[in-house]
Design a protein around this motif. Structure first.
Motif, PDB file in Angstrom:
ATOM      1  N   GLN A  36     -26.463 -15.065 -64.037  1.00 35.43           N
ATOM      2  CA  GLN A  36     -27.906 -15.131 -63.796  1.00 35.43           C
ATOM      3  C   GLN A  36     -28.420 -13.820 -63.175  1.00 35.43           C
ATOM      4  N   GLN A  38     -30.611 -11.814 -64.211  1.00 34.03           N
ATOM      5  CA  GLN A  38     -32.030 -11.477 -64.387  1.00 34.03           C
ATOM      6  C   GLN A  38     -32.734 -11.394 -63.036  1.00 34.03           C
ATOM      7  N   SER A  39     -32.277 -12.204 -62.085  1.00 31.22           N
ATOM      8  CA  SER A  39     -32.905 -12.204 -60.759  1.00 31.22           C
ATOM      9  C   SER A  39     -32.666 -10.888 -60.024  1.00 31.22           C
ATOM     10  N   ILE A  40     -31.608 -10.156 -60.426  1.00 33.98           N
ATOM     11  CA  ILE A  40     -31.286  -8.869 -59.795  1.00 33.98           C
ATOM     12  C   ILE A  40     -31.881  -7.706 -60.574  1.00 33.98           C
ATOM     13  N   PHE A  41     -31.751  -7.752 -61.916  1.00 37.80           N
ATOM     14  CA  PHE A  41     -32.124  -6.599 -62.750  1.00 37.80           C
ATOM     15  C   PHE A  41     -33.470  -6.738 -63.449  1.00 37.80           C
ATOM     16  N   GLY A  42     -33.964  -7.952 -63.542  1.00 32.80           N
ATOM     17  CA  GLY A  42     -35.247  -8.140 -64.227  1.00 32.80           C
ATOM     18  C   GLY A  42     -35.106  -8.268 -65.726  1.00 32.80           C
ATOM     19  N   SER A  43     -34.340  -7.361 -66.330  1.00 28.06           N
ATOM     20  CA  SER A  43     -34.143  -7.417 -67.780  1.00 28.06           C
ATOM     21  C   SER A  43     -32.718  -7.027 -68.147  1.00 28.06           C
ATOM     22  N   PHE A  46     -32.242  -3.156 -68.699  1.00 25.04           N
ATOM     23  CA  PHE A  46     -32.053  -2.351 -67.484  1.00 25.04           C
ATOM     24  C   PHE A  46     -30.608  -2.474 -67.002  1.00 25.04           C
ATOM     25  N   ALA A  84     -29.509  -1.631 -58.267  1.00 26.85           N
ATOM     26  CA  ALA A  84     -30.581  -2.620 -58.396  1.00 26.85           C
ATOM     27  C   ALA A  84     -30.868  -3.320 -57.069  1.00 26.85           C
ATOM     28  N   THR A  86     -28.490  -4.697 -54.883  1.00 26.11           N
ATOM     29  CA  THR A  86     -27.533  -5.719 -54.469  1.00 26.11           C
ATOM     30  C   THR A  86     -26.197  -5.066 -54.141  1.00 26.11           C
TER      31      THR A  86
END
Length: 233
Positions: A36, A38-43, A46, A84, A86
């Motif tokens: 999951q 997407q919560s870290i990178f957005g897309s 990326f 990103a 994290t």
């Protein structure tokens, strides 16, 4: 038996036979979903672009013996996550382990890989692999893609204790295969490691330029599709 002056053909694996970029993207997509991210990178794009950036830099460091295999495996994900926002070493190591397990399960090869290798084998050439990849990954790739049966010797940088373009890995490969410089030719996609390395070892080269990149190098031969090897040999 073939009548060519070449008797031994040494192939690179990643980006020459095994489609590293496509298979890596499939693997990264699965990791992106499983963790999951997407919560870290957005897309995904990326995540993928930053991983490829850090992975490329670390592999160059590995080629130059400036980083250990064990560090490369997880640092490429650690640095990607850190960029990103994290900073999580444990997560990076988890993802890295899954990448090593999932990646070699992918089976996309370059067009005409099997057809070309079968032609060469039928002609009586001795086919070998020279790869800078890691043993536990490269053997799985070759097996899962059903490529392994074409090859007599599989030379890894771990076994040779040297990375392409070092002459040491080419010397090790020639000795392992019972080949000579004059009756051997190297097939690879990387001008710096495969082509320059073979040239430095006085071995002829076939540059596999699948994307038709512009360059000023002068390999012995250049191809854009693997099937073109059958016109050379």
């Amino acid at each position: 038996m073939n009548s060519s002056k070449y008797q031994h053909l040494f192939f690179d694996l990643d980006r020459t036979l095994w489609d590293f970029d496509s298979n890596s993207e499939i693997t990264l997509n699965q990791l992106f979903r499983d963790y999951q991210l997407q919560s870290i990178f957005g897309s995904f794009l990326f995540f993928k672009s930053r991983f490829e950036y850090h992975n490329g830099k670390l592999w160059n460091a590995y080629y130059q013996n400036r980083i250990r295999k064990e560090d490369l495996m997880y640092r490429r994900f650690y640095l990607t996550l850190k960029e990103a926002g994290t900073d999580d070493l444990d997560l990076a190591k988890e993802i890295a382990q899954d990448f090593i397990e999932i990646s070699p399960l992918q089976t996309k090869t370059f067009p005409n890989a099997h057809k070309t290798l079968q032609y060469l084998k039928d002609k009586g050439y001795n086919l070998h692999i020279i790869t800078n990849g890691f043993n536990e990954v490269q053997y799985k790739k070759l097996s899962n893609c059903r490529l392994i049966s074409y090859f007599t010797e599989i030379i890894t940088s771990e076994d040779a204790e040297a990375n392409k373009p070092s002459p040491l890995i080419f010397d090790y490969a020639l000795k392992s295969a019972g080949a000579t410089r004059s009756n051997s030719i190297m097939v690879g996609d990387d001008l710096k490691t495969d082509i320059a390395g073979a040239r430095k070892s006085e071995i002829d080269q076939i540059y596999f330029n699948a994307h038709k990149n512009k360059h000023e190098d002068q390999p012995t031969y250049e191809i854009n599709n693997l099937i073109e090897i059958t016109k050379i040999l």
